[in-house]
Design an enzyme around this catalytic site. Structure first.
Site, PDB file in Angstrom:
ATOM      1  CG  ASP A 134      -2.198  -0.743   1.026  1.00 59.36           C
ATOM      2  OD1 ASP A 134      -2.634  -0.855  -0.131  1.00 59.36           O
ATOM      3  OD2 ASP A 134      -2.782  -1.211   2.024  1.00 59.36           O
ATOM      4  NE  ARG A 184      -5.094  -1.857  -4.275  1.00 63.81           N
ATOM      5  CZ  ARG A 184      -4.635  -2.212  -3.075  1.00 63.81           C
ATOM      6  NH1 ARG A 184      -4.298  -1.291  -2.185  1.00 63.81           N
ATOM      7  NH2 ARG A 184      -4.485  -3.486  -2.774  1.00 63.81           N
ATOM      8  CG  HIS A 227     -15.839   3.121  -3.784  1.00 63.71           C
ATOM      9  ND1 HIS A 227     -14.781   3.584  -3.037  1.00 63.71           N
ATOM     10  CD2 HIS A 227     -16.012   1.826  -3.419  1.00 63.71           C
ATOM     11  CE1 HIS A 227     -14.341   2.619  -2.254  1.00 63.71           C
ATOM     12  NE2 HIS A 227     -15.057   1.547  -2.474  1.00 63.71           N
ATOM     13  CD  GLU A 292     -11.005   6.984   1.210  1.00 64.73           C
ATOM     14  OE1 GLU A 292      -9.867   6.581   0.959  1.00 64.73           O
ATOM     15  OE2 GLU A 292     -11.972   6.216   1.315  1.00 64.73           O
TER      16      GLU A 292
END
Length: 308
Positions: A134, A184, A227, A292
């Site tokens: 990450d 990613r 999303h 977020e």
């Protein structure tokens, strides 16, 4: 703008104590955190597999202060991998790790984090899966990318994360979009200064699209962490233009957010992976989820009022 305020609070011990004690916290945390231990998360992995979904698993925790804690983090991932092996779920679940949890910020932290993450990557490879490193705040990225490069010498499937709000990321994407790479892309969820990162949402989104194009047109395997319906649609179009089949890239979304969309994308034939966090040290991860999206914060506030 509440986001930067919440991100600042994610580093505050005083706010940690307040949020942890709030009456509605447990209910809201359960929306984003799959459980406290392996026993609680295993049924979620099995259920996802039954629905045609895959997962990436994050044992939450960061900002550790001792070498012993870094070893405990390593051991938590090794325990998880052993359980996945026993249940035959290795090919349906990968791991996401934050190198801060493996000791990156301690004295000699680069070498310590590499020493801790290597056995996790080895164990993951042995059961047919992999690990993704990450991305954290910008000061940690040179170390993360160096560890990623070192691990890929023996385990080329090791993935990494890049963040569209950082100015440096387009250059990183060009370097990483090579054959065999797994990358990613996310927008970014840390409080970053204007000297290194876009502050305007529209600019972050534009950068996200530019970086997606680089990854889709490259030779690696893009993982689209978003999303946002508009970005998802753009990703599909970029994939078509690049001549990619549906299994030559994937979408990733967070556990507890837009679950119907997870199933819709999987039903269309896309690879859909659910980022599933679990563990007891949930505070930093939880606060970034609130930052977020304002709706998450409203949900939290209503829960506190309801339970108070």
């Amino acid at each position: 703008m509440l986001g930067p305020v919440i991100l600042a609070a994610s580093r505050s011990d005083k706010m940690r104590r307040f949020v942890s004690a709030a009456p509605g916290t447990k209910q809201v945390v359960a929306r984003f955190i799959a459980g406290e231990g392996v026993d609680q998360v295993v049924p979620i992995i099995a259920d996802a597999a039954d629905k045609g979904l895959e997962v990436t698993l994050d044992v939450v925790g960061e900002d550790i202060t001792t070498v012993e804690q870094s070893h405990a983090a390593r051991d938590a991932y090794l325990e998880l991998i052993e359980r996945l092996k026993d249940l035959g779920l290795g090919t349906k679940a990968e791991m996401s790790v934050k190198l801060s949890m493996f000791g990156q910020a301690l004295e000699g932290g680069h070498e310590l984090a590499l020493a801790n993450v290597r056995p996790v990557v080895e164990a993951a490879a042995a059961i047919g899966t992999t690990v993704t490193l990450d991305a954290e705040d910008h000061t940690t990225l040179d170390s993360m990318f160096a560890i990623h490069e070192e691990l890929r010498k023996e385990f080329p499937q090791t993935g990494c994360v890049i963040q569209s709000y950082l100015f440096r990321t387009e250059a990183d994407a060009r370097r990483l979009a090579a054959a065999g790479s797994r990358v990613r892309i996310v927008k970014g969820a840390y409080k970053e200064p204007a000297e290194v990162a876009y502050q305007d949402k529209a600019e972050i989104d534009k950068a996200y699209v530019r970086i997606m194009r680089i990854l889709m047109e490259g030779d690696g395997y893009p993982m689209i962490g978003s999303h946002d319906p508009r970005l998802i649609s753009i990703a599909q179009e970029l994939g078509r233009r690049a001549g990619r089949k549906l299994d030559e890239y994937e979408f990733q979304m967070l556990y507890g957010i837009r679950s119907d969309e997870h199933l819709r994308l999987a039903a269309e034939g896309h690879r859909m992976r659910v980022y599933t966090a679990y563990g007891t040290d949930w505070y930093g991860y939880f606060m970034r989820r609130l930052a977020e999206k304002p709706a998450n914060l409203l949900f939290f506030g209503r829960s506190i009022l309801t339970k108070g």
